[in-house]
Structure formats: C-alpha cells, structure tokens
Design a protein around this motif. Structure first.
Motif, PDB file in Angstrom:
ATOM      1  N   LYS A   1       8.540  48.607  89.247  1.00 35.04           N
ATOM      2  CA  LYS A   1       9.516  49.607  89.648  1.00 35.04           C
ATOM      3  C   LYS A   1      10.893  49.094  89.298  1.00 35.04           C
ATOM      4  CE  LYS A   1       6.901  51.596  93.511  1.00 35.04           C
ATOM      5  NZ  LYS A   1       6.874  51.908  94.976  1.00 35.04           N
ATOM      6  N   GLN A   2      11.804  50.023  89.061  1.00 35.49           N
ATOM      7  CA  GLN A   2      13.169  49.647  88.700  1.00 35.49           C
ATOM      8  C   GLN A   2      13.812  48.917  89.863  1.00 35.49           C
ATOM      9  OE1 GLN A   2      15.650  52.909  87.522  1.00 35.49           O
ATOM     10  NE2 GLN A   2      17.421  51.611  87.076  1.00 35.49           N
ATOM     11  N   ALA A   3      14.392  47.778  89.551  1.00 34.37           N
ATOM     12  CA  ALA A   3      15.015  46.953  90.578  1.00 34.37           C
ATOM     13  C   ALA A   3      16.534  47.057  90.470  1.00 34.37           C
ATOM     14  CB  ALA A   3      14.575  45.499  90.420  1.00 34.37           C
ATOM     15  N   GLU A   4      17.159  46.867  91.612  1.00 36.03           N
ATOM     16  CA  GLU A   4      18.612  46.817  91.613  1.00 36.03           C
ATOM     17  C   GLU A   4      19.082  45.494  91.017  1.00 36.03           C
ATOM     18  OE1 GLU A   4      19.751  47.392  95.637  1.00 36.03           O
ATOM     19  OE2 GLU A   4      19.644  49.587  95.497  1.00 36.03           O
ATOM     20  N   VAL A   5      20.224  45.570  90.377  1.00 37.27           N
ATOM     21  CA  VAL A   5      20.776  44.389  89.685  1.00 37.27           C
ATOM     22  C   VAL A   5      21.882  43.788  90.537  1.00 37.27           C
ATOM     23  CG1 VAL A   5      21.871  43.511  87.612  1.00 37.27           C
ATOM     24  CG2 VAL A   5      20.207  45.379  87.461  1.00 37.27           C
TER      25      VAL A   5
ATOM     26  N   LYS B   1      -1.943  52.541  92.219  1.00 31.34           N
ATOM     27  CA  LYS B   1      -2.919  53.608  92.073  1.00 31.34           C
ATOM     28  C   LYS B   1      -3.106  53.996  90.616  1.00 31.34           C
ATOM     29  CE  LYS B   1      -1.998  55.535  96.661  1.00 31.34           C
ATOM     30  NZ  LYS B   1      -1.565  56.725  97.419  1.00 31.34           N
ATOM     31  N   THR B   2      -2.039  53.992  89.859  1.00 27.65           N
ATOM     32  CA  THR B   2      -2.108  54.358  88.451  1.00 27.65           C
ATOM     33  C   THR B   2      -0.910  53.776  87.735  1.00 27.65           C
ATOM     34  OG1 THR B   2      -2.248  56.190  86.877  1.00 27.65           O
ATOM     35  CG2 THR B   2      -0.853  56.513  88.816  1.00 27.65           C
ATOM     36  N   ILE B   3      -1.029  53.667  86.409  1.00 30.79           N
ATOM     37  CA  ILE B   3       0.081  53.226  85.568  1.00 30.79           C
ATOM     38  C   ILE B   3       0.780  54.487  85.064  1.00 30.79           C
ATOM     39  CG2 ILE B   3       0.754  51.928  83.533  1.00 30.79           C
ATOM     40  CD1 ILE B   3      -0.374  50.210  85.798  1.00 30.79           C
ATOM     41  N   THR B   4       1.931  54.737  85.593  1.00 32.99           N
ATOM     42  CA  THR B   4       2.649  55.960  85.259  1.00 32.99           C
ATOM     43  C   THR B   4       3.455  55.751  83.999  1.00 32.99           C
ATOM     44  OG1 THR B   4       4.572  55.333  86.583  1.00 32.99           O
ATOM     45  CG2 THR B   4       2.795  56.506  87.712  1.00 32.99           C
ATOM     46  N   THR B   5       3.922  56.937  83.496  1.00 34.40           N
ATOM     47  CA  THR B   5       4.797  56.845  82.315  1.00 34.40           C
ATOM     48  C   THR B   5       6.079  56.117  82.644  1.00 34.40           C
ATOM     49  OG1 THR B   5       5.691  59.024  82.914  1.00 34.40           O
ATOM     50  CG2 THR B   5       3.865  58.966  81.351  1.00 34.40           C
ATOM     51  N   ARG B   6       6.517  56.179  83.864  1.00 32.00           N
ATOM     52  CA  ARG B   6       7.726  55.457  84.259  1.00 32.00           C
ATOM     53  C   ARG B   6       7.473  53.958  84.224  1.00 32.00           C
ATOM     54  NH1 ARG B   6      12.417  56.929  86.531  1.00 32.00           N
ATOM     55  NH2 ARG B   6      13.562  55.360  87.741  1.00 32.00           N
ATOM     56  N   ASN B   7       6.284  53.580  84.663  1.00 29.65           N
ATOM     57  CA  ASN B   7       5.949  52.157  84.558  1.00 29.65           C
ATOM     58  C   ASN B   7       5.960  51.690  83.107  1.00 29.65           C
ATOM     59  OD1 ASN B   7       3.535  52.783  87.129  1.00 29.65           O
ATOM     60  ND2 ASN B   7       5.557  51.884  87.404  1.00 29.65           N
ATOM     61  N   LEU B   8       5.385  52.563  82.222  1.00 26.59           N
ATOM     62  CA  LEU B   8       5.367  52.203  80.807  1.00 26.59           C
ATOM     63  C   LEU B   8       6.752  52.141  80.215  1.00 26.59           C
ATOM     64  CD1 LEU B   8       2.275  54.336  79.699  1.00 26.59           C
ATOM     65  CD2 LEU B   8       2.397  51.848  79.892  1.00 26.59           C
TER      66      LEU B   8
ATOM     67  N   LYS C   1      17.404  67.411  79.231  1.00 23.06           N
ATOM     68  CA  LYS C   1      18.602  66.612  78.947  1.00 23.06           C
ATOM     69  C   LYS C   1      18.358  65.704  77.751  1.00 23.06           C
ATOM     70  CE  LYS C   1      22.030  63.717  81.207  1.00 23.06           C
ATOM     71  NZ  LYS C   1      22.407  62.999  82.451  1.00 23.06           N
ATOM     72  N   ASN C   2      19.321  65.672  76.909  1.00 23.34           N
ATOM     73  CA  ASN C   2      19.313  64.823  75.705  1.00 23.34           C
ATOM     74  C   ASN C   2      18.389  65.341  74.613  1.00 23.34           C
ATOM     75  OD1 ASN C   2      21.065  63.036  77.011  1.00 23.34           O
ATOM     76  ND2 ASN C   2      19.349  61.810  77.800  1.00 23.34           N
TER      77      ASN C   2
ATOM     78  N   HIS D   1       9.732  63.863  80.954  1.00 25.85           N
ATOM     79  CA  HIS D   1      11.147  63.670  80.609  1.00 25.85           C
ATOM     80  C   HIS D   1      11.913  63.167  81.809  1.00 25.85           C
ATOM     81  CE1 HIS D   1      15.328  65.000  80.122  1.00 25.85           C
ATOM     82  NE2 HIS D   1      15.134  64.618  78.835  1.00 25.85           N
ATOM     83  N   GLU D   2      11.581  63.745  82.958  1.00 25.07           N
ATOM     84  CA  GLU D   2      12.277  63.315  84.168  1.00 25.07           C
ATOM     85  C   GLU D   2      11.976  61.857  84.484  1.00 25.07           C
ATOM     86  OE1 GLU D   2      12.610  64.638  88.874  1.00 25.07           O
ATOM     87  OE2 GLU D   2      11.205  65.632  87.532  1.00 25.07           O
ATOM     88  N   ALA D   3      10.790  61.394  84.142  1.00 27.58           N
ATOM     89  CA  ALA D   3      10.411  60.014  84.463  1.00 27.58           C
ATOM     90  C   ALA D   3      11.061  58.982  83.535  1.00 27.58           C
ATOM     91  CB  ALA D   3       8.902  59.870  84.410  1.00 27.58           C
ATOM     92  N   ILE D   4      11.310  59.365  82.298  1.00 29.89           N
ATOM     93  CA  ILE D   4      11.728  58.324  81.334  1.00 29.89           C
ATOM     94  C   ILE D   4      13.157  58.490  80.830  1.00 29.89           C
ATOM     95  CG2 ILE D   4       9.362  58.046  80.568  1.00 29.89           C
ATOM     96  CD1 ILE D   4      10.122  59.613  78.046  1.00 29.89           C
TER      97      ILE D   4
END
Length: 949
Positions: A665-669, A772-779, A932-933, A870-873
């Motif tokens: 998951k995206q972590a804060e920097v 539970k699953t490997i999502t597109t966001r994970n990828l 978007k984009n 699109h929303e995930a990536i």
C-alpha cells in the motif's frame, strides 16, 4: 850480466831507500824530505755511522798515502777500560762474568822495591844542563853543520862524474826505437867482424869478447846509476810536491772539507732527531688510542692507527724496537671494530627503547646538549664503521628495531590494562586475552595509542637514518672531491718541469730516507712547495681529529661510490622495513581482537571509525616513510570482508523481513526521507548526519519528489533507499571494500527485484501477508517502486566508479544487468495490468449481443471496469505511462470486440446492427476520454470493423 867493469860503481849507502836502489848524495839546495809517518794498524772495531757521503775521504788521496794516526784511532784500549773513572756506573758483571767477582773491585798494590820518583829528583840536573842547552842552540845558528857542507860538495863532484860517464855511452842505446831484434842494430852493438870467422877460438877473440862484455857492463852500470839518480830526484820532487800539496790541503782544503763534513753531520743529526721524535710519537700511539677510545673517538683512533701503520711501513721500516707494533696495531684495530659494533648496537637499543612521550625531540631538531652529544656519537660511529667497511651495521639496527617494536605493543597493552579494573592481570596473563576482555571503546583507544606511539617511533627512526644518510652523503662527496684533486694533481705532475729531477733523485739518492730525496729535489726550486715533514703527520695524532679531516685523509680506505650508494639504498629500505614492522605489529593487535569474531559484530559506525583510524595511520606512515605498506590494510581488508558479509547479510535479512511484511500500500513519506532524497539530488551520496531529537513541524507527504516527479512508494522502498546509501557510505569510509560492497549491493538489488516479483506478480503476498487479492493498485505501486530504484541505479554506478581502480571497472557491468532485470520486471507488471483487463474484455464481450437498448449492459460494464482501473492507477503512474497503458488496454478491447463482431456477423454496412454497435462504441469512447489524463487519447475505433474484400 856480472858487474865486472873496471870502473867502481857508485857507493851504496847503508841506509838506502826502501826500494833498494843506489842513492846519490843529496844536494844542499834540496830541502830535507819530511819523514813518512808510520801507518797504523787497521781498527778491529767498525766505525760508527756518521752519515758522511762517499767520495770525500774513502778513496785514494793524491795528498797523502794514508790517514794521519791519532790517539783517537785506537778503539780497543784495555787499560783505559779497566781504569774507567765511571766504574761505579758500569754494570757490576761486565768483567766478573768469567774472571771472578774480585777482579773489578780489587786494587793493585804498589811495588815495595821501586822508589817513588818525583820532579825534585831531577831538579839539580835540569839546572846544570839548562846553561849548556842555551849555548848549544846559539852555536847552531852561527856555524853551519860540517856534514851538510861535505855532503853538498860530494854531491856536486859525483854529479859531474856521472855526467861524464854517461856521455861515453853510445847514442844508439838512447834511441827510442832501440831493438836488438833489428839486424842492423844487433850488428852495430855486437861487431862480429872483429872476430875470426874461420872458426876456432883464438886468444885474441877471447880477449875481444871479454872486453866487449865489460864495456857493455860498464854502460849498463852507468845507465842504471843515472836512472837511479833521476828516480831519486823524481822521488824528492814528488816528496816536495806532496809536502806542498799537504800544506795546501791543510790550509785551504781541510777547513772547508771539515765544514762540509760538519754540515752533513748536522743534517744527519737533524734527520736523526726528527726520526727520534717520530719514533717517540709512534711510541705514544697506543696510549693515545686508549685515550681516544675512552671518549668514543673511534674515528680519531682509527686514523691514528692508519697513520702509524703507514709511518711504520715507510719511514720506520726495519726498526727493531717496533717489530711487534704493526701486529699490535692490527689487533687493536680489530678490537676497535668490535667496540664500534657493540657501541652501535647499544646506541640503537637505547635510542629505540627510550621513552617516546617524555623526550619528543629527535636528532634533526637538537635542542638539548645531550641530544647534540648523541648526534656526534652516532656520526662518529657511522663514519668509523664506513671507514672499516662494516657495511652490515644496518642489520644490527634492523634487529633492534624489531625488538623495540614488539616492546611498544606490550608496553601499550600493559599501560591500558592498568586503568581497567575488570581485567585481573594475575589471572589473565597473555596480552591477546587481555585485549579480548576489553570493550570495543577501550580496545579502540588502545589501538589509537599504539598508532600514535608507532608514529613517534617511526619519526625517531627516520631522524636517526637521516643522520646516517648525511654521513654517507658526506663520504660520497669526499670521494668525488678526492678524485678531482687526484686528477688535478696528475695533470700538474705531468706539467711539472722538476718531475724528471725528482724521479732521478728518488732513484739515485743514497740517504737514509726516501722522503729526503724528494725534499732535496723540491729544495732546488725556490718557488716549489714546502713538503710537510713526517712529524707533521704524526703531530695530528696529538690533537682532536675532525671528521672532515678524517674523510680527506682516509679517502683510500672509504668504500667505493657503488658501495656507498648501496648503503643509501639500504637506508631507504630500512625505513620501509620500519614501516612494515610497525604495520605488522598493529596487525597483531587487530587479529588478537578479531580472534573471537568480535570485530564482525561491530556496528557500521564502529567499523567505519576503525577503518578511518587504520587508514589515517597508513596514510601518515606512507607520508612519513614513503612506503605503501599493505599488511595492515590487508588485515583490515580481511576484517572488512567479514564485516561486509555480516553487514550485507543483516541488511538483506532486514529487507527480506520488510518485504515479507509489506502489504503493498502507498506509504506516507516522512520529511527525513525527502531530505535524504534531496541530498542525493545535490550530489551528496552519503547518509546525512543525525539531527538532534526534537519537534519537527513538517508533516509526511503522500509522494516522494525525485527529479521533478512524484513517486508513490511503499515503506520498504524508502528503507531500501537508506540501505543502499549505507552501502555507499561504507565505500566512502572504506575505499578498499568498494568491489566487494558493489557485489553485495548488486545482490541486494537483485534480491529486492526477485522477491518483489514473487510477492506481487507471483501473488506470494497472498500467503505471506494475507492479502485477499493482488489489485491493479498493488501492481501499479510495485511498478512505480521499481522505477524509483531504476532511477537511482545510474547514480549508484557513478558513485562506485569513482571509488574503483580502472582495472576494476569490469565489476560495473552488474548494474547494467540489474537495470535490464528491473526494466523487464516493470514491463511484466504493465503486461499484467493489460492482461487483467484483457481477461475482463474476453469474459464480458463474449456475451455481447447487438440489440436495444443502447448503450448495452456489456459496454456499460466495460466502461465501469475501466473507470475503476483508471481510478486505481492514475495517481500512482505518470500521465505518459497511464496513457500508454490505456492505449494497450484499448487495443486489447478493440481486438476482443472485433472478434465478437465477426462471430456475430456484424459488418460496417450501415445497417441497423451497424448503427447499434456504433452507438455502443461512441458510448465507450466518450466514457474513456472522459477519464483524467485521457482526454487526448486517440482510440481509433474504426479498426473494429473488418475491411471489405
């Protein structure tokens, strides 16, 4: 012939001459010859050497036939020896050895039968005869001697008679060419015509022959008498000439000759005096050498011995009293050699073992009188050893240096243990065990103390070797100067006009010493140089001999230039050896501590501190000694390899743990990581200094800004950035491990790539973390993390390139392989995203039917899934990557749609089905470009229709 002539021969005086001839009476006009003195007997003792030259008195003399005898000619006088007034001073056993003890001491008793006669007994006789003697002397002057008058008249008469008889001798006998073998002369002398030739002997012939015989006999007597008279006259004339010549010799020659003899005698006495002074100086050689040795003046002692040996061989050769002095001096010289070696060993031992901290001054910076004396003592020892060709004295210094180096480590450890209460030296006696019981800070302080002590040790060694080097260079320069002087002297000798005279004088001189010949030759030229006498050479032994004078005088005894240059090279090698020995002893300290693997368990900061201390010591010794010693660096390298292995294994294990717990998951920097990235962007590839703990108002951010781009990352990647900076920091601190660290870092990056692939693409995170699953966001997040690592690989490569040697650049190829692997991984992630949508399209479009209402449920479902993706990536990937990804997804959609339309038989014929499909496609395009984009995304939907044939 018989002398039977009628004429009477001349009378034979009874006291005739010594030659047995007839003598005529002396004429009154001739002076009476001085009687010839009686020749003395030859001396039975040889004459004392006076040094008089030959040719003055030894040859035959025209003045006198023999020397005048005097009382001094008697050399053996037994009564004089027995009546010696100095009897008391003579040894008592001079005559008593064989004649008895009473001979020399017994007095001779006077005879009782002889009266004692004095001058008074002759007084009356002298008074009576005195008057008669005076009258007699007066009469001798007035009246001539009768014998003299008679003798003169007789001589005159006999002379006239002899002259008349000589005139009667025929002239033929007086001719110079008279020879009886000539027939004419023989017939004239013997007129045979007067004899009867018919044979037989008559009385007349006999009388004639007798008469002829008597006549010839008379002529012979006359001639012989005349010849004898003339010989007498000649003898008297020679006697007179000799008398006059003797008078001339006495008046004119004896004085000058005596002056010459006296001058020669004086010259010989001066030479003898100088020789005696030289002998006295030589006699004082041994006491003087002992005095010089008592003050450690080995150079002066050796120079004095060499000078004395030279004098013995040249000036005092053959002196019986000095027959053993040469061998004694050789033995003394050997003794001095041993003393110099022992003194040098003692000096090296005391100099290397004295305290390094209490006396920091060295010989080059003399500030104390004792140090100045030590320097002079060292110079004297070195020059003496060089002079005796003891060129192996540096080996002695090397042995003492090794012993001192061992003592330094033992002393430092002992001093450090004294301040540590936890170590009982009675129980733990061995130094390695004591060092292993220390904590790392205690041991590290000990190591730094050892480093400091060895630096002072090397400074002292270098100062000592510099003093020795200066002495060797001075000797080398002296050799060169002496060669120049010899060449100049040879040229001057070749141009010297007196060279031939000097050589001739050297070859023909008959004096006592060789040097006299050259002195006499040089004395002939007033402008010639004054030759120094032998005593000047000997006189230098009485004073202090300076080292410069010793170098000049001992030039032929010094080693050659090649040998001296070899000594200089050995000095440099000895300094290098000192550096190596110091490093070797420090290696002992290092390995003793590392025996229980304690150095492998150090933290990176502690090991970096250790490596910096070692590198600083190695750099200081290299600057001081000019030697790149490798033993300590090698030992540190060995420990560094173990440290790198442990360092790498710790971080690899840590990274594995982070990945196994990563939920992708995206972590804060945090702000500190952003600062870390910013420092890398500024060219500082190192860990920032730790800030003091305190409040930080900066909040964590969602993205990591790197190179003007936003990177959404997981927490593991943030720590990965810090980890490879730690690798770079270690390379900065320990350049020697750059190659090993590069390999380990490559392995770490490969491990991250492969492990992340297993967890994300391989769905390993489902079992490991429990996703539970490997999502597109994970990828997408994994792809972005991989891209961040790829961004830093060239920076890391450039940093390592600066730390590697050119021959080690081949190791950089690991980064090229890693970059390729990461790019392949990123491409696989992108392909996985496309594959996810491809599977969705295949499942949804397989149920697509062209019928109202429009848009169809199938297309609405596709648009919904694409909007979710699109929303995930779109926040994770850059715009360009998002567009490229959706272009690939759009292509997959068109492929599946085209296949489904072909299966349904829908063509682009403008019919009703074509219109329904067009509506769905328009709906799809509008929804996709509304994302978007993706506004400017070229979908090119016309490709879904098959071209008419």
């Amino acid at each position: 012939m018989a002398s039977s002539h009628s004429s009477s021969p001349a009378p034979r005086p009874s006291g005739g001459g010594r030659d047995g001839f007839y003598h005529k009476e002396q004429e009154p006009s001739f002076p009476r010859c001085r009687p010839v003195p009686v020749r003395s007997l030859p001396d039975v003792c040889p004459k004392e050497p006076t040094g008089e030259g030959r040719g003055l008195c030894d040859g035959p003399s025209v003045v006198a036939e023999h020397d005048r005898w005097t009382v001094f000619s008697s050399k053996v006088n037994l009564p004089a020896a027995l009546n010696d007034p100095r009897l008391a001073k003579r040894e008592s056993d001079f005559f008593t050895k064989t004649w008895g003890l009473d001979f020399a001491e017994t007095d001779v008793m006077p005879s009782f039968y002889l009266p004692i006669i004095t001058r008074e007994h002759f007084g009356s006789y002298l008074q009576e005869m005195a008057q008669r003697e005076r009258i007699h002397e007066r009469c001798k002057t007035i009246c001539p001697n009768k014998d003299d008058v008679d003798t003169a008249s007789s001589v005159t008469t006999n002379h006239d008679k002899s002259r008349a008889e000589l005139d009667q001798v025929p002239k033929i006998f007086m001719k110079p060419d008279f020879a009886l073998e000539d027939p004419a002369t023989f017939n004239t002398v013997l007129p045979w015509s007067h004899f009867n030739s018919a044979g037989g002997k008559s009385s007349r012939d006999v009388a004639s022959s007798k008469l002829l015989q008597e006549k010839l006999s008379h002529f012979l007597d006359v001639v012989e008498h005349e010849l004898q008279d003339r010989l007498q006259e000649t003898q008297r004339a020679v006697a007179v000439l000799r008398g006059r010549t003797a008078a001339m010799d006495r008046v004119m020659c004896q004085g000058p000759l005596q002056a010459l003899r006296t001058a020669l005698t004086r010259n010989n006495c001066v030479k003898l005096h100088n020789k005696l002074k030289l002998m006295a100086a030589v006699h004082q050689t041994q006491p003087t050498v002992q005095l010089l040795l008592s003050t450690s003046e080995f150079v002066g002692a050796l120079e004095l011995i060499a000078t004395t040996k030279e004098v013995l061989q040249q000036e005092l050769q053959g002196i019986h009293s000095f027959r053993h002095l040469g061998s004694q001096l050789c033995e003394l010289e050997k003794l001095i050699d041993k003393m110099m070696v022992e003194d040098f060993s003692m000096y090296a031992r005391s100099d290397l073992n004295r305290s390094l901290r209490d006396e920091l001054h060295v010989l080059e910076k003399v500030q104390k009188p004792n140090a100045a004396l030590e320097k002079e003592r060292l110079e004297s020892l070195v020059f003496g050893l060089l002079r005796q060709r003891k060129l192996d004295f540096l080996d002695i210094y090397s042995d003492e240096m090794i012993i001192a180096a061992k003592a330094i480590v033992a002393q430092c450890v002992s001093e450090s243990v004294l301040h540590i209460e936890e170590i009982d030296t009675e129980v733990v006696t061995k130094l390695p065990d004591q060092m292993r019981l220390m904590t790392f800070p205690q041991w590290f302080e000990l190591l730094k103390t050892v480093f400091e002590t060895f630096l002072l040790f090397l400074q002292r060694i270098k100062a000592t070797l510099n003093v020795i080097r200066n002495v060797v260079l001075e000797a080398l320069d002296s050799n060169r100067r002496s060669r120049s002087l010899e060449e100049a002297g040879a040229r001057a000798w070749a141009q010297d006009p007196l060279r031939g005279e000097a050589e001739l004088a050297y070859l023909t001189h008959e004096g006592l010493f060789i040097s006299d010949a050259l002195n006499e030759a040089a004395a002939q030229d007033p402008t010639s140089r004054v030759q120094s006498g032998p005593m000047e050479t000997a006189g230098t032994a009485d004073g202090a001999v300076s080292r410069e004078q010793s170098i000049t005088s001992a030039e032929n005894m010094m080693p050659s230039d090649l040998e001296l240059n070899r000594v200089i090279h050995n000095l440099q090698e000895l300094l290098h050896s000192a550096s190596d020995v110091s490093h070797d002893r420090c290696v002992k300290v290092l390995t003793a501590r590392a025996k229980d693997s304690s150095l492998e368990r150090l933290s990176s900061a502690e090991f970096v501190g250790l490596s910096r201390a070692v590198e600083r010591f190695a750099r200081d010794t290299e600057e001081l000694c000019g030697r790149h010693s490798v033993s300590l660096r090698g030992a540190l390298q060995s420990q560094a390899n173990r440290f790198v292995h442990r360092f790498h294994e710790e971080r690899k294990t840590k990274l594995s743990l982070l990945l196994d717990n990563e939920r992708w998951k995206q972590a804060e920097v945090p702000a500190e990581f952003q600062d870390l990235v910013n420092s890398i962007a500024g060219g500082r590839i190192t860990l920032p200094e730790r800030k003091a703990p305190g409040p930080d108002d900066r909040k964590p951010t969602e993205f990591l800004l790197v190179g003007g781009q936003k990177y959404a990352v997981v927490g593991t990647v943030l720590l990965l950035i810090r980890i490879f900076l730690e690798y770079c920091q270690c390379v900065n601190d320990i350049p020697s491990i750059a190659t090993d660290m590069l390999t380990r870092l490559s392995d770490l990056l490969k491990h991250f790539n492969s492990r992340s692939c297993q967890l994300v693409l391989g769905a390993g995170a489902l079992q490991v973390v429990g996703l539970k699953t490997i999502t597109t966001r994970n990828l997408a997040l994994a792809s972005r993390c991989l891209q961040l690592v790829v961004y830093y690989i060239p920076i890391i490569r450039a940093h390592f390139e600066t730390k590697l040697q050119p021959k080690q650049f081949s190791a950089l190829r690991h980064f090229d392989h890693i970059t390729k692997d990461y790019n392949d991984h990123i491409a696989e992630v992108s392909a996985k995203l496309v594959a996810i949508m491809d599977g969705l399209f295949e499942k949804v479009l397989s149920k697509y039917e062209v019928k109202a209402p429009m848009p169809s449920a199938c297309f609405r479902n596709v648009c919904k899934q694409m909007a979710k993706m699109h929303e995930a990536i779109y926040e994770l990937l850059p715009e360009e990557q998002t567009q490229m990804l959706f272009l690939r997804i759009n292509g997959s959609f068109k492929t599946h749609l085209k296949r489904q339309l072909a299966r349904l038989g829908v063509v682009n014929d403008g019919g009703p089905q074509n219109g329904l499909v067009t509506v769905d496609v328009a709906f799809y395009s509008e929804n996709l470009q509304a994302l978007k984009n993706l506004e400017r995304l070229d979908l090119n939907m016309a490709e879904i229709w098959e071209q008419k044939r």
